[in-house]
Design an enzyme around this catalytic site. Structure first.
Site, PDB file in Angstrom:
ATOM      1  N   ASP A  15      66.578  -9.851   9.038  1.00 37.19           N
ATOM      2  CA  ASP A  15      66.034  -8.989   8.000  1.00 37.19           C
ATOM      3  C   ASP A  15      67.034  -7.852   7.781  1.00 37.19           C
ATOM      4  O   ASP A  15      67.867  -7.564   8.650  1.00 37.19           O
ATOM      5  CB  ASP A  15      64.674  -8.451   8.464  1.00 37.19           C
ATOM      6  CG  ASP A  15      64.139  -7.381   7.547  1.00 37.19           C
ATOM      7  OD1 ASP A  15      63.996  -7.659   6.350  1.00 37.19           O
ATOM      8  OD2 ASP A  15      63.887  -6.262   8.040  1.00 37.19           O
ATOM      9  N   ASP A  17      66.482  -4.237   5.782  1.00 37.49           N
ATOM     10  CA  ASP A  17      66.010  -2.862   5.973  1.00 37.49           C
ATOM     11  C   ASP A  17      65.238  -2.714   7.273  1.00 37.49           C
ATOM     12  O   ASP A  17      64.281  -3.436   7.530  1.00 37.49           O
ATOM     13  CB  ASP A  17      65.101  -2.451   4.807  1.00 37.49           C
ATOM     14  CG  ASP A  17      65.879  -2.260   3.512  1.00 37.49           C
ATOM     15  OD1 ASP A  17      66.798  -1.430   3.511  1.00 37.49           O
ATOM     16  OD2 ASP A  17      65.560  -2.934   2.520  1.00 37.49           O
ATOM     17  N   ASP A 173      61.496  -6.466  11.675  1.00 32.10           N
ATOM     18  CA  ASP A 173      60.902  -5.182  12.055  1.00 32.10           C
ATOM     19  C   ASP A 173      59.612  -4.889  11.304  1.00 32.10           C
ATOM     20  O   ASP A 173      59.158  -3.740  11.297  1.00 32.10           O
ATOM     21  CB  ASP A 173      61.897  -4.037  11.795  1.00 32.10           C
ATOM     22  CG  ASP A 173      61.941  -3.644  10.319  1.00 32.10           C
ATOM     23  OD1 ASP A 173      61.887  -2.441  10.027  1.00 32.10           O
ATOM     24  OD2 ASP A 173      62.014  -4.544   9.450  1.00 32.10           O
TER      25      ASP A 173
END
Length: 203
Positions: A15, A17, A173
């Protein structure tokens, strides 16, 4: 770092960001600024709890939850957000713990970026980062029909680097991203215990 070791993975999907890059604050400031033009105040806790969504999906959810009427179309608000973010793109940094993983497995395992963000924003930001040449593919929300928590982004990334989904390990996240990886049948490493420690700047 043992917590981040992918074990016997055949490929690594990251991922963007909050996972690869410490962009949480910059993303919040950019979207909050764009929404302020609509007379809307964006609560940071609300934003932080939904970082797996694309900006457009986040704005639409906010409209539904709060019964808002926006002056501009969602696409214009997102374009405004993107321009605000890009003014600070040169200041974005890679999370050092994740950069160590990328550096360690570069040339040993296929790797891809698999993000709910916008391609233009990610590609411009990547130009400023030392990891820019280490990925076999970059897949964004612009490349698929459904964003996270649907598995489409991860499945497309796996296809582009030629690795079966069940051989991929995802670094994530957000709850939406983890749900997407689970739906894709991939192993998951939740990076939040490391990237959101008190010493990290993305809190």
């Amino acid at each position: 770092m043992p917590e981040l070791h992918p074990g016997d993975a055949g490929a690594l999907l990251f991922d963007w960001d909050g996972t690869l890059v410490d962009s949480q604050r910059a993303n919040y400031v950019a979207l909050a600024g764009a929404l302020a033009e609509e007379g809307v105040q964006l609560d940071q806790e609300w934003f932080d709890a939904r970082t797996g969504l694309s900006s457009a999906e986040m704005v639409r959810l906010l409209v539904r939850e709060c019964g808002l009427t926006l002056r501009r179309p969602v696409e214009e608000i997102v374009a405004d957000r993107d321009e605000r973010f890009l003014r600070t793109a040169h200041e974005i940094r890679v999370h050092p713990e994740i950069e160590a993983v990328v550096s360690s497995f570069h040339g040993r395992l296929p790797m891809a970026v698999a993000s709910g963000g916008a391609r233009r924003v990610i590609e411009i930001t990547l130009r400023h980062l030392p990891i820019r040449h280490r990925f076999g593919a970059v897949v964004t929300r612009d490349d698929v029909e459904r964003g996270k928590p649907a598995p489409d982004i991860f499945l497309r990334a796996a296809k582009l680097i030629g690795v079966p989904p069940n051989s991929c390990t995802v670094y994530e996240d957000s709850d939406e991203g983890i749900a997407a990886a689970q739906a894709a049948g991939m192993a998951i490493i939740d990076v939040r215990p490391l990237t959101r420690r008190p010493s990290a700047t993305s809190a």
